[in-house]
Design a protein around this motif. Sequence first.
Motif, PDB file in Angstrom:
ATOM      1  N   UNK A 335       7.138  20.810  -0.161  1.00 54.05           N
ATOM      2  CA  UNK A 335       8.065  20.242   0.834  1.00 54.05           C
ATOM      3  C   UNK A 335       9.239  19.572   0.113  1.00 54.05           C
ATOM      4  N   UNK A 336       8.921  18.767  -0.902  1.00 53.02           N
ATOM      5  CA  UNK A 336       9.995  18.070  -1.625  1.00 53.02           C
ATOM      6  C   UNK A 336      10.898  19.066  -2.347  1.00 53.02           C
ATOM      7  N   UNK A 337      10.291  20.138  -2.839  1.00 53.94           N
ATOM      8  CA  UNK A 337      11.090  21.180  -3.505  1.00 53.94           C
ATOM      9  C   UNK A 337      12.065  21.810  -2.490  1.00 53.94           C
ATOM     10  N   UNK A 338      11.570  22.072  -1.283  1.00 52.78           N
ATOM     11  CA  UNK A 338      12.438  22.692  -0.259  1.00 52.78           C
ATOM     12  C   UNK A 338      13.557  21.727   0.160  1.00 52.78           C
ATOM     13  N   UNK A 339      13.208  20.446   0.336  1.00 50.03           N
ATOM     14  CA  UNK A 339      14.259  19.471   0.695  1.00 50.03           C
ATOM     15  C   UNK A 339      15.404  19.530  -0.316  1.00 50.03           C
ATOM     16  N   UNK A 340      15.029  19.570  -1.612  1.00 42.64           N
ATOM     17  CA  UNK A 340      16.062  19.541  -2.657  1.00 42.64           C
ATOM     18  C   UNK A 340      16.842  20.863  -2.676  1.00 42.64           C
ATOM     19  N   UNK A 341      16.097  21.966  -2.667  1.00 46.73           N
ATOM     20  CA  UNK A 341      16.731  23.288  -2.788  1.00 46.73           C
ATOM     21  C   UNK A 341      17.638  23.579  -1.591  1.00 46.73           C
ATOM     22  N   UNK A 342      17.182  23.247  -0.394  1.00 48.98           N
ATOM     23  CA  UNK A 342      17.952  23.559   0.825  1.00 48.98           C
ATOM     24  C   UNK A 342      18.953  22.461   1.180  1.00 48.98           C
ATOM     25  N   UNK A 343      19.030  21.443   0.337  1.00 45.37           N
ATOM     26  CA  UNK A 343      19.939  20.316   0.580  1.00 45.37           C
ATOM     27  C   UNK A 343      19.757  19.758   2.010  1.00 45.37           C
ATOM     28  N   UNK A 344      18.505  19.554   2.366  1.00 43.08           N
ATOM     29  CA  UNK A 344      18.173  19.123   3.733  1.00 43.08           C
ATOM     30  C   UNK A 344      18.812  17.763   4.051  1.00 43.08           C
ATOM     31  N   UNK A 345      18.758  16.845   3.079  1.00 41.42           N
ATOM     32  CA  UNK A 345      19.267  15.494   3.358  1.00 41.42           C
ATOM     33  C   UNK A 345      20.785  15.532   3.552  1.00 41.42           C
ATOM     34  N   UNK A 346      21.467  16.278   2.695  1.00 36.05           N
ATOM     35  CA  UNK A 346      22.930  16.390   2.812  1.00 36.05           C
ATOM     36  C   UNK A 346      23.291  17.013   4.169  1.00 36.05           C
ATOM     37  N   UNK A 348      21.549  16.810   6.917  1.00 37.30           N
ATOM     38  CA  UNK A 348      21.339  15.806   7.978  1.00 37.30           C
ATOM     39  C   UNK A 348      22.613  14.975   8.119  1.00 37.30           C
ATOM     40  N   UNK A 349      23.147  14.548   6.980  1.00 36.75           N
ATOM     41  CA  UNK A 349      24.357  13.716   7.018  1.00 36.75           C
ATOM     42  C   UNK A 349      25.503  14.480   7.690  1.00 36.75           C
ATOM     43  N   UNK A 350      25.551  15.803   7.478  1.00 36.86           N
ATOM     44  CA  UNK A 350      26.632  16.588   8.108  1.00 36.86           C
ATOM     45  C   UNK A 350      26.419  16.764   9.610  1.00 36.86           C
ATOM     46  N   UNK A 351      25.151  16.886  10.042  1.00 36.61           N
ATOM     47  CA  UNK A 351      24.876  17.130  11.463  1.00 36.61           C
ATOM     48  C   UNK A 351      24.859  15.829  12.285  1.00 36.61           C
ATOM     49  N   UNK A 352      24.687  14.708  11.583  1.00 32.71           N
ATOM     50  CA  UNK A 352      24.512  13.432  12.288  1.00 32.71           C
ATOM     51  C   UNK A 352      25.670  13.091  13.236  1.00 32.71           C
ATOM     52  N   UNK A 353      26.943  13.300  12.844  1.00 36.97           N
ATOM     53  CA  UNK A 353      28.021  12.910  13.766  1.00 36.97           C
ATOM     54  C   UNK A 353      27.953  13.657  15.114  1.00 36.97           C
ATOM     55  N   UNK A 354      27.626  14.953  15.059  1.00 39.41           N
ATOM     56  CA  UNK A 354      27.499  15.724  16.304  1.00 39.41           C
ATOM     57  C   UNK A 354      26.347  15.172  17.159  1.00 39.41           C
ATOM     58  N   UNK A 355      25.211  14.933  16.497  1.00 41.70           N
ATOM     59  CA  UNK A 355      24.014  14.420  17.178  1.00 41.70           C
ATOM     60  C   UNK A 355      24.318  13.061  17.822  1.00 41.70           C
ATOM     61  N   UNK A 356      24.947  12.186  17.048  1.00 40.67           N
ATOM     62  CA  UNK A 356      25.227  10.834  17.551  1.00 40.67           C
ATOM     63  C   UNK A 356      26.320  10.837  18.621  1.00 40.67           C
ATOM     64  N   UNK A 357      27.245  11.797  18.556  1.00 39.46           N
ATOM     65  CA  UNK A 357      28.282  11.874  19.602  1.00 39.46           C
ATOM     66  C   UNK A 357      27.636  12.212  20.942  1.00 39.46           C
ATOM     67  N   UNK A 358      26.633  13.082  20.905  1.00 43.01           N
ATOM     68  CA  UNK A 358      25.898  13.387  22.139  1.00 43.01           C
ATOM     69  C   UNK A 358      25.245  12.126  22.698  1.00 43.01           C
ATOM     70  N   UNK A 359      24.623  11.354  21.806  1.00 39.28           N
ATOM     71  CA  UNK A 359      23.984  10.114  22.260  1.00 39.28           C
ATOM     72  C   UNK A 359      25.004   9.184  22.890  1.00 39.28           C
ATOM     73  N   UNK A 360      26.127   9.048  22.194  1.00 44.65           N
ATOM     74  CA  UNK A 360      27.161   8.129  22.676  1.00 44.65           C
ATOM     75  C   UNK A 360      27.585   8.529  24.091  1.00 44.65           C
ATOM     76  N   UNK A 361      27.736   9.848  24.307  1.00 45.22           N
ATOM     77  CA  UNK A 361      28.163  10.327  25.623  1.00 45.22           C
ATOM     78  C   UNK A 361      27.122   9.970  26.685  1.00 45.22           C
TER      79      UNK A 361
END
Length: 461
Positions: A335-346, A348-361
């Motif tokens: 799992x940790x290998x996949x997080x690093x290889x697929x840049x999962x955390x980075x 998340x940071x890119x998708x967060x503004x879209x996700x949070x804009x929905x919440x705000x609405x």
Amino acid sequence: MLSNLATRDIETLVHPYTNLDTFRETGPLVLERGQGIYVYDSAGRPYIEGLAGLWCTALGYGNEELVEAAAAQMRKLPFTHLFGGKSHDPAIELAEKLKEIAPVPVSKVFFCNSGSEANDTQIKLVWYMNNGLGRPKKKKIISRQKAYHGVTIASASLTGLPGNHADFDLPIAGILHTSCPHHYRFGQDGESEEAFSARLADDLEQLILREGPETVAAFIAEPVMGAGGVIVPPRGYFEKIMAVCDKYDVFMIADEVICGFGRIGKTFGGDVVGFKPHSVSVAKALSSAYQPIAAVMVPENMYQAMLAESRKIGTFGHGYTYSGHPVAAAVALKTLEIYAREKIVEKVAMKAPQFQAHFKALGDHPLVGEARGIGLIGAVELVADRKTKRSFEAKAGVGARCVAFAQEEGLLTRAVAGDNIALCPPLIISPEEIDDMFAKLKRALDRTLDWAVKEKLLSAA
Ligand SMILES: Cc1ncc(COP(=O)(O)O)c(C=O)c1O
């Protein structure tokens, strides 16, 4: 009509976190398989897993690499333990990996099977350490109202939710709860987030002084509270809280069981909210929930005290049969290998503004008092009166009704700590799927509103 499986379920299972009485009428939703962010019920109907199971299936469903990692380890060595100095590759490698990515300096890693066990272990280690350091009175642990740290006797005591204490005769002695950092609910009129944080730090200091600093051992906190309603700390909160803990030599524990591994935009949630603890609990996304595994990250000074105690007593008398289970450890490593290889955390940071804009609405919806979140986690708090922030009575079951409507719309979620509808999808969710998920939640909210109006549950506008 209930299916055969549903009837058998009702006659055989005790369901966690379920109203056991009404459940006998409603029956279960029996899920059969999953793929990506979707799970499918026994009739083949798809649902978006809006809460990543229980805030945990970070890589979603059907990840063949994780399946293969488990199968390969099962073939090679399905079980051996870590007691009495036995060991195995996956546990060693996973401990090394965790030390490498840890948010604070870590000396050793202790494995458990669940978040509850990790936090139980934290308490035991703090007690053990303070005995080793010759300060046997320094034992009390401070948690927070609305915290969620688990359900074993000690971790349920840390949890600050009434439903986890009522009639279980909890909390146990020596576990205290300080104020909850929810500005919307507990901030005073006109009080800024900074001023609110300063007041909460003062509450903590007063509690420590009342109890006697020589009796207070540790403070535990989730970087963002999850099951308490997805509560993002106010500005300046951890900075001020940490200063108080430092002043009275209070050991700080971060419960990263939900926030760990990218949920709020960095690998560890503490790094987003400015919380630098002494030790860390992780679980859930550590294996993307494909296997039960958790860990406690132990700092050097704690380890030295454990060494001294072990010398004195002759053993370190703590451990679970499945501490560091090789299959779970192998899956976590992958799992940790996949997080690093697929840049999962980075990502998340890119998708967060879209996700949070929905919440705000959704914050403008007539049923929503507050829409809040960070990264890929958030909640809407449903209220009977937006102006006064009046909550619905628990017995009206508004949150549960909204969750049921969402399920009909093809979205699985939960109402937590009252009428807070939480979303915490698998981290692999795509931008299109995020839009779809919020469209489903919006429809569920609209249907809940229609129903609440008919039931005359809302304050007159
Ligand atoms: C922050 C936090 N800590 C601890 C736990 C307990 O974990 P478990 O249910 O694996 O015992 C949870 C579970 O949701 C959690 O959210």
